[in-house]
Write an enzyme that holds these catalytic residues in place. Sequence first.
Site: not given
Ligand code: CO
Length: 168
Positions: A48, A53, A102-103, A144-145, A148
């Site tokens: 995702g 991000q 998470c990236l 999670h997204e 963000h």
């Molecule tokens: Co993330």
Amino acid sequence: MPRLLPIITLGHPTLQQRSKEVANIDSAPIQKLIDDMIYTMYEKDGIGLAAPQINQPHRITVLVPDPEKPQRYKEKKDKALVLINPTILKHSLLKGPSEEGCLSVPGIFGIVKRWKTVEIGYYDRDGVQKKLKASNLLAKCIQHEIDHLDGILFVQKSEKLFRFTRNM
Ligand code: CO
């Protein structure tokens, strides 16, 4: 050709802001952004990616449609679930533990409590209003997204954090 976009990490102020609703879904810059986000997600082996991000504070997130089988989709990089202006309409009463990374928080993973099922409303990349019921890993990813998009990182919600000591 889609571009690999640089991913910002923990400490960058954009990750802590509420992103803005997208009004012009059909515009060329938004469509290009979606293509670049999908490409970047698969290149970085993510399941995702949310627009903040990559330092674009729009309410857009892309996900692997079946995150339990990411390899099935990796060959076809156009296959992604694109959620624009997503909102949680309903959720299960119960939450369960979710093991997340998470990236934007490299090297760290943690346990977060997430609703087991969610029903969301969103717009797809053609501007069509849709609903989706999700459970298991996809439900966790969606939560999670959406966090963000609200400026929340999983490390702020996690009860237990772990650091990778080697690449896994
Ligand atoms: Co993330």
